[in-house]
Scaffold this active site. Structure first.
Site, PDB file in Angstrom:
ATOM      1  N   SER A  38       4.131   3.006   1.886  1.00  0.00           N
ATOM      2  CA  SER A  38       4.445   1.845   2.687  1.00  0.00           C
ATOM      3  C   SER A  38       4.898   0.672   1.556  1.00  0.00           C
ATOM      4  CB  SER A  38       3.104   1.477   3.206  1.00  0.00           C
ATOM      5  OG  SER A  38       3.223   0.132   3.684  1.00  0.00           O
ATOM      6  N   TYR A  53      -5.777  -1.090   2.502  1.00  0.00           N
ATOM      7  CA  TYR A  53      -4.558  -0.375   2.946  1.00  0.00           C
ATOM      8  C   TYR A  53      -3.417  -0.620   1.739  1.00  0.00           C
ATOM      9  CZ  TYR A  53      -0.315   1.121   5.449  1.00  0.00           C
ATOM     10  OH  TYR A  53       0.784   1.869   5.734  1.00  0.00           O
ATOM     11  N   LYS A  57      -1.801   2.407  -0.488  1.00  0.00           N
ATOM     12  CA  LYS A  57      -0.572   2.768  -0.491  1.00  0.00           C
ATOM     13  C   LYS A  57       0.095   2.488  -2.119  1.00  0.00           C
ATOM     14  CE  LYS A  57      -0.046   4.276   3.340  1.00  0.00           C
ATOM     15  NZ  LYS A  57       0.228   5.827   3.908  1.00  0.00           N
TER      16      LYS A  57
END
Length: 147
Positions: A38, A53, A57
């Site tokens: 991402s 998150y 990533k």
């Protein structure tokens, strides 16, 4: 919640790639592994608060680069695709409409990406057309990262 996200995004990616690599190595076929990372792995996205998150990533991206170096001797290529803001089912909530407008405004192409727009890149990285590409982290973000 933090550990759960790390387990899903990082540990899960490692375990699946390890199983694939074992098979590729035993068969002496080499191959390609493509991780879905991402843009959140290389920049802090806002206004949402998502440190777990983002960290997961970033770790997936670095995992892929490390495995690319370690497994190159077995002709295994490892790369990542880093999508920008995407129009997915997770983002189709009325509460997110304001944020989606903000995300689109921050993206030079002026819109969120569609998941199917990643298909060609995934096929390229999985195919022999990219047989000299390994350790790459390819952004598919509508230009978001240029700012």
């Amino acid at each position: 919640m933090f550990r759960n996200l790390i387990d899903i995004n990082l540990t899960g990616s490692f375990l699946v790639s390890q199983a694939c690599a074992r098979h590729m190595i035993s068969q002496k076929t080499g191959g390609s592994i493509v991780f879905l990372a991402s843009i959140a792995g290389s920049r802090v996205l806002h206004p949402q608060q998502q440190c777990a998150y983002n960290a997961s990533k970033a770790a997936v991206t670095h995992l892929a680069k490390s495995l690319a170096a370690e497994w190159a001797q077995h002709s295994i290529r490892v790369n990542t695709i880093a999508p920008g803001y995407m129009d997915t089912a997770l983002n189709r909530e009325a509460l997110l409409e304001g944020q989606k407008k903000h995300w689109a405004a921050m993206t030079p192409m002026g819109r969120l990406g569609r998941p199917d727009e990643l298909n060609g890149l995934a096929v390229f990285l999985a195919s022999d057309a990219s047989r000299f590409v390994t350790g790459a982290h390819i952004l598919a973000d509508g230009g978001y990262a240029v700012y």
